[in-house]
Write an enzyme that holds these catalytic residues in place. Structure first.
Site, mmCIF file in Angstrom:
data_model
loop_
_atom_site.group_PDB
_atom_site.id
_atom_site.type_symbol
_atom_site.label_atom_id
_atom_site.label_comp_id
_atom_site.label_asym_id
_atom_site.label_seq_id
_atom_site.Cartn_x
_atom_site.Cartn_y
_atom_site.Cartn_z
ATOM 1 N N TYR A 50 -1.518 0.122 10.426
ATOM 2 C CA TYR A 50 -1.834 -0.547 9.159
ATOM 3 C C TYR A 50 -0.643 -0.474 8.204
ATOM 4 O O TYR A 50 -0.159 -1.499 7.700
ATOM 5 C CB TYR A 50 -3.080 0.082 8.521
ATOM 6 C CG TYR A 50 -3.269 -0.336 7.091
ATOM 7 C CD1 TYR A 50 -3.479 -1.672 6.757
ATOM 8 C CD2 TYR A 50 -3.207 0.598 6.049
ATOM 9 C CE1 TYR A 50 -3.626 -2.069 5.437
ATOM 10 C CE2 TYR A 50 -3.361 0.219 4.733
ATOM 11 C CZ TYR A 50 -3.568 -1.112 4.432
ATOM 12 O OH TYR A 50 -3.695 -1.496 3.121
ATOM 13 N N THR A 74 0.815 -1.208 0.000
ATOM 14 C CA THR A 74 0.000 0.000 0.000
ATOM 15 C C THR A 74 0.854 1.266 0.000
ATOM 16 O O THR A 74 1.968 1.269 0.544
ATOM 17 C CB THR A 74 -0.914 0.001 1.248
ATOM 18 O OG1 THR A 74 -1.472 1.315 1.427
ATOM 19 C CG2 THR A 74 -0.158 -0.336 2.515
#
Ligand code: UDP
Length: 331
Positions: free
Chosen positions: A142, A118
């Site tokens: 995250y 990501t």
């Protein structure tokens, strides 16, 4: 001979589009998913095994049975705010469970790994567009969990000769052009599906999280990339590894940013519906602008998005929304 792909998290949004694209490209697939967030109804191709990556015994059995040639890994929690409140959940699932998968791959002699990483691994961008050599300083658990896996993969490559492509997604959006599958998160937190809920009258309106950013119209800018384009990039990355390519990290985005207000205006045009907007406070952890530099993916994979226009991204999401909820467009 037909190659088999193990798709962890293949019942989720991006994983299910990958399963479809891999099937259409002639690969055998086995989707392994615990259905915590995924949907069995999204797995319409290949084999399906209900299972958890925490269950290493079952993973070993599935590898023995299906003998995958490569692994694609989509099974992860992906909500930034939740990761701040419950980091343990993120490290257990996104990191520890992924280590089980790598361990079973190593034992089975399966070497090729496509990882869903990501742009959140970059943290606050120092320059835009963000290129792959940008420092990786994630600002939430995250992003850190995904960076930890990138680091594990580098160590596995050095020590065990496994190879990987880290695909660092920008904002995945849109749906299968034939509306067979699409985005279906419970609860939904993403901008485009929430805007479409408002357009369809399922929600009274949409809240814009912050209007005082240092961006052209004051709202956050993101790089939206069609999920079918993401899927095609994964298949090209797979072929790159099968052809002997070195481990690499690649951004997957359109290289173009749209503000939250621009997304809402585009959704008004696409749906022909009124969308009520309230201006709310900033959401914690949101960088003002995230736009990906995509030259490397173009050069290494020969990948160019086929559906870069925001109208097409929102248009396919709207077609899927209508099918899923059985409402008419009003056009
Ligand atoms: N956003 C918003 N209202 C919403 C949901 C999202 O204004 O109801 C904004 C969010 O602050 C971000 C952008 O829309 O700037 C995209 O958010 P999303 O959650 O879709 O993806 P993210 O960028 O967090 O991965």
């Amino acid at each position: 001979m037909k190659k088999n792909i193990f798709i962890a998290g293949g019942a989720g949004y991006i994983g299910s589009h990958l399963n479809l694209a891999a099937h259409e490209r002639g690969y055998g697939t086995v989707v392994y998913d615990n259905l915590v967030y995924g949907h069995k109804s999204a797995v319409q191709w290949g084999d399906f095994v209900l299972g958890d990556l925490e269950d290493i015994k079952q993973l070993r059995l599935v590898f023995r049975h299906f003998r995958p040639d490569a692994v694609m890994h989509f099974a992860a929690y992906a909500c930034v705010g939740e990761s701040v409140a419950e980091p343990e959940k993120y490290y257990l699932n996104n990191v520890a469970a992924t280590l089980n998968l790598l361990r079973v791959m190593r034992e089975a002699g399966c070497r090729d790994f496509i990882f869903s990483s990501t742009c959140a691994t970059y943290g606050i961008p120092r320059q835009t567009p963000i290129t792959e050599d940008h420092p990786q300083v994630p600002v939430n658990p995250y992003g850190r969990s995904k960076l930890m896996v990138e680091n594990m993969l580098a160590d596995y490559a050095a020590a065990y000769g496994m190879r990987h492509v880290n695909l660092r997604y920008f904002n995945a959006a849109g749906a299968d052009r034939r509306s067979r599958i699409g985005e279906d998160h419970q609860p939904e937190t993403h901008l485009i599906p929430l805007v479409l809920d408002a357009a369809a009258g399922k929600k009274p309106g949409v809240s814009v999280f912050g209007t005082d950013y240092d961006t052209p119209d004051g709202t956050c800018v993101r790089d939206y990339i069609h999920v079918e384009d993401l899927a095609q990039a994964h298949l090209l990355a797979l072929e790159y590894l099968f052809d002997g390519g070195e481990s690499i990290s690649l951004n997957l985005g359109n290289g173009q940013g749209y503000s939250v207000k621009e997304v809402i205006d585009c959704a008004r045009a696409v749906t022909g519906r009124e969308i009520r907007v309230t201006e709310g406070p900033r959401r914690a952890g949101d960088p003002p602008a995230l736009v990906g530099g995509t030259e490397l993916a173009a050069r290494v994979l020969g990948w160019r998005p086929a559906l870069p226009r925001l109208e097409d991204i929102i248009g396919t999401a709207w077609a899927w929304h209508k099918k899923r909820f059985g409402h008419e467009s009003g056009n």
